[in-house]
Design a protein around this motif. Structure first.
Motif, short mmCIF file in Angstrom:
data_model
loop_
_atom_site.label_atom_id
_atom_site.label_comp_id
_atom_site.label_asym_id
_atom_site.label_seq_id
_atom_site.Cartn_x
_atom_site.Cartn_y
_atom_site.Cartn_z
N GLY A 77 1.07 -1.43 -0.13
CA GLY A 77 -0.18 -0.21 0.47
C GLY A 77 1.11 1.62 0.42
N ILE A 78 2.07 1.66 0.43
CA ILE A 78 2.89 2.52 0.65
C ILE A 78 3.49 2.70 -0.78
N ARG A 79 3.22 1.37 -1.86
CA ARG A 79 4.54 2.02 -3.14
C ARG A 79 4.43 2.93 -3.53
N ILE A 112 11.83 0.36 14.66
CA ILE A 112 10.98 1.62 14.10
C ILE A 112 11.15 1.07 12.17
N GLN A 113 10.12 1.00 12.22
CA GLN A 113 10.38 0.61 10.60
C GLN A 113 10.07 2.11 9.16
N SER A 114 10.48 1.63 8.48
CA SER A 114 9.45 2.52 7.35
C SER A 114 9.89 2.09 5.73
N GLY A 115 9.42 2.66 5.08
CA GLY A 115 9.15 2.52 3.21
C GLY A 115 11.14 2.93 3.23
N GLU A 116 11.19 2.71 1.94
CA GLU A 116 13.37 2.45 1.59
C GLU A 116 13.63 4.17 1.01
N LEU A 142 16.08 -2.37 13.67
CA LEU A 142 15.58 -1.37 12.37
C LEU A 142 14.79 -1.86 11.68
N SER A 143 14.19 -1.65 10.66
CA SER A 143 13.53 -1.70 9.18
C SER A 143 12.80 -1.19 8.70
N LEU A 144 14.36 -0.74 7.63
CA LEU A 144 14.29 0.44 7.11
C LEU A 144 14.73 -0.29 5.10
N GLY A 145 14.41 -1.74 4.90
CA GLY A 145 14.68 -1.91 4.03
C GLY A 145 16.32 -2.22 3.43
N TYR A 163 17.91 -6.40 13.44
CA TYR A 163 17.35 -5.82 11.95
C TYR A 163 16.50 -6.64 11.24
N LEU A 164 15.34 -6.65 10.80
CA LEU A 164 14.19 -6.77 10.43
C LEU A 164 14.39 -6.87 8.60
N LEU A 165 14.85 -8.00 7.84
CA LEU A 165 14.08 -7.42 6.14
C LEU A 165 13.83 -8.64 5.44
N ARG A 166 12.43 -8.68 5.62
CA ARG A 166 11.94 -9.74 5.42
C ARG A 166 12.07 -10.29 3.28
N ILE A 167 12.59 -11.08 3.17
CA ILE A 167 13.47 -11.84 2.07
C ILE A 167 11.95 -11.82 1.85
N TYR A 238 -0.29 -12.37 3.14
CA TYR A 238 -0.72 -11.41 2.50
C TYR A 238 -1.99 -11.05 2.30
N ILE A 239 -2.61 -10.14 2.11
CA ILE A 239 -3.69 -9.03 2.14
C ILE A 239 -3.85 -8.53 1.33
N PRO A 240 -4.66 -8.70 0.33
CA PRO A 240 -4.85 -7.28 -0.56
C PRO A 240 -5.09 -6.11 -0.35
N SER A 316 -2.75 6.67 7.03
CA SER A 316 -1.18 6.79 6.06
C SER A 316 0.17 5.61 5.51
N TYR A 317 -0.56 4.64 6.22
CA TYR A 317 0.70 3.28 6.62
C TYR A 317 -0.55 2.32 6.21
N GLN A 318 -0.49 2.35 5.39
CA GLN A 318 -1.76 1.17 5.26
C GLN A 318 -0.86 0.46 4.18
N LEU A 319 -0.09 -0.75 4.75
CA LEU A 319 0.25 -1.87 3.66
C LEU A 319 -1.15 -2.40 2.77
N TYR A 320 -1.36 -2.44 4.03
CA TYR A 320 -2.41 -3.89 3.24
C TYR A 320 -4.02 -3.34 3.30
#
Ligand code: SAM
Length: 375
Positions: A77-79, A112-116, A142-145, A163-167, A238-240, A316-320
């Motif tokens: 959603g924040i693409r 602390i998470q955000s877009g990249e 941190l989860s900052l991509g 650090y969290l970075l999902r594959i 995954y939620i559309p 404003s941070y709705q990923l799904y």
């Protein structure tokens, strides 16, 4: 009698020692369909969670620091290309204030998470925030991509511990269907390696229930977690999202109930395969059922990340679609979570950072469990 042959034997072997099952066996556990079989799977994973972590849940307040993102992932959603949202970035003062609130709640850990964003200015901004919150003595994730190794190192030196970075998926071909050209699966793997080299507690994860994903893919994901020797797993269904290419073009392939069950099965099988890692019960589980996160704990997770971002930013941070707690402030979240966990016989592990037992073992070479689990 379950629809999976030899289910009890598989569960017993998995609980006996980590990494005991082969990929087809992991896929068989993930594919169990009958209610009794699913319950046996969850019970075995929960027993292992209690053995490794006690009947306690580690809390990490999550700050959604900004939704400006250079990436254009087809599902998110924040693409970059989504114009139906207001972009924001919290100031350093705002993040520090939330970190102080987190410390006051006695969560002892912060995410602390955000877009990249990859820039020298952003790297310095995060460094500054980390140095300012260091006196609070929080375990900071941190989860900052994706970033350069140099940036990861600077943030580590400034005080970040995890650090969290999902594959997103361990299948490069599936990854390519979910991202535009230029988004590189290989770079994400290289980033995970760089995080290891920098000395972080390393976290990764995937989305489950993606279009085109198979049980074999998910079993491979769990093997990937083991191969990358990660300390923490943050994964969820995954939620559309309607304002994304994947959410627009594809009708959901599953009901909420099916997505939730698959997310819970992934937690359970991951716990059974890896034993001593931290596993988060993702907020996406709660989007599918009000008690989704508690069910995540009962399926083997041991971490919850309550949202402590000011409510004015949450829309404003709705990923799904259907993200929960949009109007609930951090204080309300705390009371609500305590009650929900008490109802399943679990307590909040206030005042402890809840470091990954796996990380402690791999860095100190100590194989023994601390009394009552991870402190
Ligand atoms: N930018 C950072 C990164 O790339 O790691 C962190 C922010 S990113 C938005 C956090 C995670 O949200 C992603 O890793 C992805 O797994 C998850 N996510 C995004 N869209 C989602 C969706 N539609 N359903 C479920 N999870 C989603």
């Amino acid at each position: 009698m379950s629809d999976v042959d030899g289910l009890d034997d598989l569960l017993a072997r998995a609980a006996e020692r980590p990494r005991a099952l082969a990929r087809p066996e992991l896929a068989a556990l993930l594919s169990v369909k009958d209610e009794a079989g699913i319950q046996s799977l969850f019970d075995a994973a929960y027993a292992l969670k209690v053995k490794c972590c006690g009947k306690r849940v580690a809390m990490r307040g999550i700050v959604e620091a900004g939704n400006v993102c250079a990436k254009d992932c087809y599902y998110c959603g924040i693409r970059r290309s989504n114009e139906n949202l207001q972009r924001y970035q919290l100031s350093a003062d705002e993040i520090v204030r939330l970190a102080e609130l987190d410390a006051k709640q006695d969560y002892a850990s912060l995410v602390i998470q955000s877009g990249e964003i990859e820039s020298e200015a952003h790297t310095r901004f995060i460094e500054d925030v980390l140095r300012r919150i260091a006196p609070l003595d929080l375990g900071v994730t941190l989860s900052l991509g994706e970033q350069t190794e140099e940036t990861y190192r600077r943030w580590k030196e400034a005080g970040a511990a995890r650090y969290l970075l999902r594959i997103e998926t361990s299948n490069p071909e599936l990854y390519a269907t979910l991202h535009p050209a230029g988004h590189s699966w290989e770079r994400r793997v290289e980033c995970l390696r760089a995080l290891h080299r920098c000395g972080y507690q390393v976290g990764t994860g995937v989305m489950c229930g993606l279009p085109g994903q198979t049980y074999d893919d998910l079993a491979r994901d769990i093997e990937f977690f083991a191969e990358m020797d990660v300390d923490m797993i943050g994964m969820g269904p995954y939620i559309p999202h309607p304002d994304t290419p994947l959410g627009t073009n594809n009708q959901p392939l599953t009901t909420n109930h099916q997505s939730l069950t698959l997310g819970l099965k992934m937690i359970a099988v991951t716990r059974l395969h890896l034993h001593d890692v931290n596993i988060a019960a993702a907020t996406a589980l709660q989007a599918l059922a009000p008690d989704g996160r508690e069910r995540g704990i009962r399926a083997g997770a041991n971490v919850i990340m309550p949202n402590i971002t000011d409510t004015k930013y949450r829309r404003s941070y709705q990923l799904y679609a259907g993200k929960p707690c949009l109007d609930e402030n951090a204080g309300l979240c705390k009371g609500c979570l305590e009650r929900r966990l008490a109802a399943i016989g679990e307590t909040v592990d206030y005042g402890h950072r809840g470091d990954s037992l796996h990380f402690r073992k791999r860095t100190r070479g100590s194989a023994s469990l601390p009394e009552g689990g991870v402190g």
